[in-house]
Design an enzyme around this catalytic site. Structure first.
Site, mmCIF file in Angstrom:
data_model
loop_
_atom_site.group_PDB
_atom_site.id
_atom_site.type_symbol
_atom_site.label_atom_id
_atom_site.label_comp_id
_atom_site.label_asym_id
_atom_site.label_seq_id
_atom_site.Cartn_x
_atom_site.Cartn_y
_atom_site.Cartn_z
ATOM 1 N N CYS A 48 0.811 -1.230 0.000
ATOM 2 C CA CYS A 48 0.000 0.000 0.000
ATOM 3 C C CYS A 48 0.838 1.271 0.000
ATOM 4 O O CYS A 48 0.323 2.356 -0.249
ATOM 5 C CB CYS A 48 -0.952 0.005 1.190
ATOM 6 N N HIS B 96 -3.173 7.213 2.338
ATOM 7 C CA HIS B 96 -3.608 5.926 1.815
ATOM 8 C C HIS B 96 -5.027 5.667 2.310
ATOM 9 O O HIS B 96 -5.330 5.856 3.495
ATOM 10 C CB HIS B 96 -2.649 4.837 2.301
ATOM 11 N N ASN C 195 -10.203 -0.032 -0.122
ATOM 12 C CA ASN C 195 -8.733 0.051 -0.084
ATOM 13 C C ASN C 195 -8.192 -0.550 -1.384
ATOM 14 O O ASN C 195 -8.306 -1.759 -1.594
ATOM 15 C CB ASN C 195 -8.229 -0.717 1.145
#
Ligand code: ACO
Length: 325
Positions: free
Chosen positions: A119, A252, A282
């Site tokens: 990520c 993020h 996500n």
């Protein structure tokens, strides 16, 4: 020598299939897995995500996002001299998604490689492209985050499968005499491998071990909040700026509660935080450039504003990039 690198265009792409929490809950219920829109919204802020159709790859999504970024920057594909694709879900073991994407864009010859920092991948990729531009190794880079995380989700594990989605975001980063990227700060700590991983591997023509995502959500949560504050403050210190100089925080997009905690620690109100996790879920390395592009195209982010981009993910990896847009 070039002094700065600057984002001259942004782009993104979401696969057309949008799956709301209610849609997902119904699909999971058919397999005996119980979840609800209320649980997902309360714990994560996620309301919907997009899933790619079978056969659609990270290079497909990334190429679409890159085309939009090239258009926005008014740069021709043949003028690109560096391609970095941040992904943990590449098309194949090798060659890289970046090489496949390069061919899809009709670009020949420039260096192209994948970057694997889960990520945090886009933050790592942006910092590396910035360094390469500053050393003169490149002058017009495509930096892309692209993921098909749906391929590595265990749809029998409700603690993880409700969290992730597919998509891609891209920027064109060009050499410039004016800022630009002001500072970056990157870190990793491999002692936390076990709290977020896909432990399987390919060997002897077989997948060995488990090819699906495993996560200790609470351990990830605790680590994420602390390191995101540290990275943001380190990047601000390097640039001689303070949190009060940040116009927009683009974290993020993993969980609204992580974003709220990070904003609070930096003493930033939530109306300075770009939030797309509600609509995208996500999307790992794609989440930051997707959020950036959505905010640019909606008119929220304007030229000249100061942006703090920050990511955290498996590895454990984390980092921040401070820039004047
Ligand atoms: N639907 C309904 N119930 C669920 C679900 C679900 N999808 N998932 C878990 N539950 C249940 C659990 O079984 C548990 O039930 P119990 O109390 O009867 O045992 C209860 O909900 C609470 O579970 P917790 O795991 O304690 O829930 P928590 O509040 O910690 O939320 C979450 C879980 C959302 C994963 C949270 O820990 C989190 O966001 N962590 C951060 C992880 C993250 O964002 N990762 C993304 C990847 S990493 C990255 O990108 C940085």
């Amino acid at each position: 020598m070039t002094k700065y690198s600057r984002i001259t265009g942004t782009g993104s792409y979401l696969p057309p299939r949008r799956v709301t929490n209610a849609d997902l809950a119904a699909e999971l219920a058919a397999q005996g897995v119980e979840t609800s829109d209320q649980w997902i919204v309360e714990r994560t802020g996620i309301r919907a995500r997009h899933f790619a159709a079978p056969g659609v790859t990270a290079s497909d999504l990334g190429a679409q996002a890159a085309r939009h970024a090239l258009e926005a920057a008014q740069v021709r594909p043949q003028d690109i001299d560096l391609i970095i694709v941040a992904t943990s879900t590449p098309d194949m073991v090798f060659p890289s998604a970046a090489c496949i994407l390069q061919h899809k864009l009709g670009i020949v010859g420039c260096p192209a490689f994948d970057l694997q920092a889960v990520c945090s991948g886009f933050i790592y990729a942006l910092a590396i492209a910035d360094s390469m531009i500053k050393t003169g190794a490149a002058s017009k880079a495509l930096v892309i985050g692209s993921e098909v995380f749906s391929r590595i989700l265990d749809f029998k594990d409700r603690t993880t499968c409700v969290l992730f989605g597919d998509g891609a975001g891209a920027v064109v980063l060009e050499a410039s005499d004016t800022p630009g990227i002001l500072a970056s700060d990157l870190h990793a700590d491999g002692s936390h491998v076990g709290i977020l991983c896909v432990p399987g591997t390919v060997s002897g023509g077989k997948v060995l071990g488990d090819p699906l995502l495993k996560m200790d959500g609470q351990a990830v949560f605790k680590l994420a909040v602390g390191v995101l504050e540290d990275a943001a403050r380190a990047a601000l210190d390097k640039a001689g700026r303070t949190a009060a100089d940040i116009d927009w925080l683009i974290p993020h997009q993993a969980n609204i509660r992580i974003m709220q905690s990070t904003a609070k620690r930096l003493k930033l109100p939530m109306d300075k935080v770009i939030v797309t996790v509600d609509q995208h879920g996500n999307t790992s390395a794609a989440s930051i450039p997707l959020a950036l592009d959505a905010a640019v195209r909606s008119g929220k982010i304007a030229r000249g504003e100061t942006l703090m981009l920050e990511g955290v993910g498996g590895g454990f990896t984390w980092g921040a990039v401070l820039l004047d847009f």
